[in-house]
Design a protein around this motif. Structure first.
Motif, short mmCIF file in Angstrom:
data_model
loop_
_atom_site.label_atom_id
_atom_site.label_comp_id
_atom_site.label_asym_id
_atom_site.label_seq_id
_atom_site.Cartn_x
_atom_site.Cartn_y
_atom_site.Cartn_z
N THR A 99 -9.43 -1.31 -2.12
CA THR A 99 -9.57 -0.85 -3.50
C THR A 99 -10.28 -1.93 -4.32
OG1 THR A 99 -7.40 -1.69 -4.11
CG2 THR A 99 -7.50 0.58 -3.39
N LYS B 205 0.84 -1.20 0.00
CA LYS B 205 0.00 0.00 0.00
C LYS B 205 0.87 1.25 0.00
CE LYS B 205 -3.93 2.03 2.43
NZ LYS B 205 -4.85 1.85 3.54
N ASN C 101 -6.77 -3.87 0.75
CA ASN C 101 -6.67 -2.46 1.12
C ASN C 101 -7.88 -1.64 0.72
OD1 ASN C 101 -4.01 -2.03 2.48
ND2 ASN C 101 -3.36 -3.17 0.69
N LYS D 89 0.44 3.89 -2.99
CA LYS D 89 -0.35 5.02 -2.51
C LYS D 89 -1.81 4.96 -2.99
CE LYS D 89 3.68 8.04 -2.18
NZ LYS D 89 4.59 6.97 -1.98
N ALA D 90 -2.36 3.77 -2.97
CA ALA D 90 -3.74 3.56 -3.40
C ALA D 90 -4.70 3.88 -2.27
CB ALA D 90 -3.93 2.12 -3.86
N VAL D 91 -5.89 4.30 -2.65
CA VAL D 91 -6.94 4.60 -1.67
C VAL D 91 -8.18 3.77 -2.01
CG1 VAL D 91 -6.08 6.92 -1.18
CG2 VAL D 91 -7.73 6.58 -3.01
N GLY D 92 -9.13 3.76 -1.12
CA GLY D 92 -10.32 2.94 -1.27
C GLY D 92 -11.16 3.23 -2.51
N THR D 93 -11.02 4.42 -3.08
CA THR D 93 -11.80 4.75 -4.28
C THR D 93 -11.10 4.32 -5.57
OG1 THR D 93 -10.84 6.96 -4.29
CG2 THR D 93 -12.97 6.70 -3.19
N ASP D 94 -9.85 3.83 -5.47
CA ASP D 94 -9.11 3.41 -6.67
C ASP D 94 -9.67 2.13 -7.26
OD1 ASP D 94 -7.18 5.40 -7.11
OD2 ASP D 94 -5.92 4.60 -5.51
#
Length: 132
Positions: free
Chosen positions: A85, A50, A83, A54-59
């Motif tokens: 995504t 992660k 994570n 640098k991924a986020v939940g909306t990716d």
């Protein structure tokens, strides 16, 4: 499909040290073997990745890497899911339908080899397509 009504039997509750994943490797000097991951190790691996992405939940991550390798499985499938995504599976659409597929699937990140990514970016530039 995940069954959220399941609960483990009280005489055998899950532990962080329970093995939950086996991955094949080529092994040292070509001697194939299996590597095990328990809950804690798998979560640690996902958290380590992660930081790199640098991924986020909306990716929405799409990969064309072969799922048969541990690297591709960890980076292209397990990491996104653990994570929060979304993992979009590339299902081999025809070449001219690929860019519309990325747009329609709202892909925000790719997990692929650099040559493929460069080819895709050049095609988008040529066609005047902006990906999300």
């Amino acid at each position: 499909e995940y069954d959220d009504t399941y609960s483990p039997p009280p005489e055998n509750p899950p532990k962080d040290t329970d093995v939950i994943l086996l991955l094949p490797t080529a092994g040292m000097q070509g001697d194939p073997k299996m590597v095990t991951f328990n809950h804690l190790q798998l979560q640690h691996a996902a958290n380590a990745l992660k930081g790199c992405y640098k991924a986020v939940g909306t990716d929405r991550i799409m990969t064309d890497l072969a799922w048969s390798t541990p690297f591709a499985f960890m980076h292209g499938m397990l990491f996104p899911l653990m994570n929060g995504t979304t993992c979009v599976v590339y299902h081999g659409v025809e070449e001219k339908a690929f860019v519309p597929f990325l747009t329609e699937a709202k892909i925000t990140r790719l997990c692929t080899d650099p040559a493929f990514a460069e080819k895709l970016l050049m095609r988008c530039k040529t066609e005047g397509v902006k990906l999300p």
